[in-house]
Design an enzyme around this catalytic site. Structure first.
Site, PDB file in Angstrom:
ATOM      1  N   LEU A 152       0.811  -1.216   0.000  1.00 32.93           N
ATOM      2  CA  LEU A 152       0.000   0.000   0.000  1.00 32.93           C
ATOM      3  C   LEU A 152       0.841   1.261   0.000  1.00 32.93           C
ATOM      4  CD1 LEU A 152      -2.682  -1.075   2.641  1.00 32.93           C
ATOM      5  CD2 LEU A 152      -2.937  -1.014   0.156  1.00 32.93           C
ATOM      6  N   GLY A 201       8.356   3.852   2.369  1.00 37.43           N
ATOM      7  CA  GLY A 201       9.189   5.032   2.547  1.00 37.43           C
ATOM      8  C   GLY A 201      10.385   4.672   3.387  1.00 37.43           C
ATOM      9  N   ARG A 238       7.221   0.087   5.409  1.00 42.39           N
ATOM     10  CA  ARG A 238       6.185  -0.128   4.407  1.00 42.39           C
ATOM     11  C   ARG A 238       4.848  -0.434   5.071  1.00 42.39           C
ATOM     12  NH1 ARG A 238       8.908  -4.841   1.253  1.00 42.39           N
ATOM     13  NH2 ARG A 238      10.657  -3.428   1.615  1.00 42.39           N
ATOM     14  N   ASP A 275       1.247  16.149  13.041  1.00 39.89           N
ATOM     15  CA  ASP A 275       1.548  15.772  11.657  1.00 39.89           C
ATOM     16  C   ASP A 275       0.264  15.702  10.826  1.00 39.89           C
ATOM     17  OD1 ASP A 275       3.263  15.183   9.568  1.00 39.89           O
ATOM     18  OD2 ASP A 275       3.340  13.037  10.009  1.00 39.89           O
TER      19      ASP A 275
END
Length: 361
Positions: free
Chosen positions: A49, A52, A56, A163
């Site tokens: 999906l 980075g 994952r 964030d």
């Protein structure tokens, strides 16, 4: 696991209470991390999906039945164990709110990864819906109303998300009747020392952008208010209002100049002039340059019934109503994961192309 441990009491320092409670929960959970090597026995890996530097996210189906989940894997060579445990613990403690992505089951570790399961959002993240143009007014209102409730829930428990951005808003249906705020990796107790972002971010407030290493500021809910204002702008226009909330960014300078000019000019600079007065008032409050006077997220509800002047105000199906939540309701969700393995490395490579349905960045 006790999921309301982060609620604060009337006595004592709220910030210290929250930080201490979270630390105790992390220490308790550390002894309950399950080390396993047989992920593929327990789950059928469907596809990747997202990925980075953190690791994952995989879509997986329990082989013994149950809901499809998003498995978040964090690389052990790049993520501290305490960081992983803190994200898991916060996620479990706040999963009762529908505006926050549910964390499910138990924390796990394989030789390469820390891992835990979250509910899967089939429509991806909000950034995937904003590729060409902004959303209809009704959908924008649905999104910000749900996020405002989620942030208020966090703030009431002494936590700051820190964030909030389109990538971290997960979408469960095409009309945004339910969205949920995900990625609690940066969520901290209010008052935690917070540095400037490592790279320029359009969602970071000016008080953080102005910091120079090694200086920090105590983390405050006003950080989330600012990011919610930026996200509202993004949802309405499909673009960020600026690259960074700091001079010499021309878009930010134009906005800041308008906000600080006394008396304030009656007409805001473009592109802010596309918003009707109620929405503009909301944005001015959420994006107040002074964090001490910045509006809380729940200010959204003061103007929710007003015309915001956005495109397609008559589009979208259904009413504005969003999933209700009553503080105190608890819901146990998710099945625990029993078996893990690093054999997923080869299986993942064969599971198809990467899709951005869920993001962990």
């Amino acid at each position: 696991m006790e999921r309301r441990v982060l609620e604060t009491t009337e006595d004592g320092d709220t910030e210290e209470d929250t930080a201490m409670a979270l630390q105790r929960l992390v220490e308790l959970t550390a002894s309950r991390v399950t080390s396993v090597r047989s992920l593929c026995v327990q789950y059928r890996l469907i596809r990747k999906l997202g990925s980075g530097s953190y690791g994952r996210v995989l879509l997986a189906q329990p082989r013994q039945g149950g809901q499809t989940v998003a498995l978040k894997l964090l690389r052990r060579d790049s993520v501290l164990r305490t960081t992983f445990l803190r994200e898991f613990c916060v996620g479990r403690c706040v999963s009762s709110h529908p505006g926050l992505l549910q964390t499910l089951g138990r924390p796990l570790q394989t030789p390469r990864y820390f891992a835990f399961a979250q509910e899967f959002a089939p429509c991806g993240d909000l950034s995937g819906m904003l590729q060409e143009k902004g959303l209809p007014e009704l959908m924008v209102k649905r999104i910000v109303a749900q996020l405002a409730g989620a942030l208020d829930f966090l703030h009431g428990r002494g936590l700051v998300h820190a964030d909030v951005k389109p990538d971290n808003v997960l979408v469960f249906d095409p009309d945004c009747n339910r969205v949920a705020l995900g990625d609690l990796g940066l969520t901290r107790p209010e008052g935690s020392p917070t540095p400037a972002p490592p790279v320029p971010l359009p969602t970071a407030p000016p008080e953080l952008c102005l910091l120079l290493p090694p200086n920090t500021l105590p983390l405050r809910p006003a950080v989330d208010s600012w990011a919610l204002g930026v996200l509202l702008f993004c949802a309405a226009t499909a673009c960020f209002p600026w690259d960074v909330a700091l001079a010499p960014d021309p878009e930010f300078e134009a906005f800041a100049g308008w906000m600080t000019t006394k008396p304030q000019p009656p007409r805001p600079p473009a592109p802010w002039d596309q918003f009707a007065p109620p929405a503009l008032t909301l944005l001015q409050g959420l994006l107040d340059l002074d964090p001490e006077t910045r509006s809380p997220p729940l200010a959204v509800f003061d103007v929710l019934g007003d015309n915001w002047g956005l495109q397609g105000s008559g589009e979208g199906s259904g009413s504005l109503g969003v999933i209700p939540y009553k503080d105190g309701e608890e819901e146990e969700g998710g099945s625990s994961l029993e078996e893990w393995t690093d054999e997923e490395e080869d299986e993942i490579k064969d599971s198809g192309g990467m899709e951005a349905d869920n993001r962990a960045s």
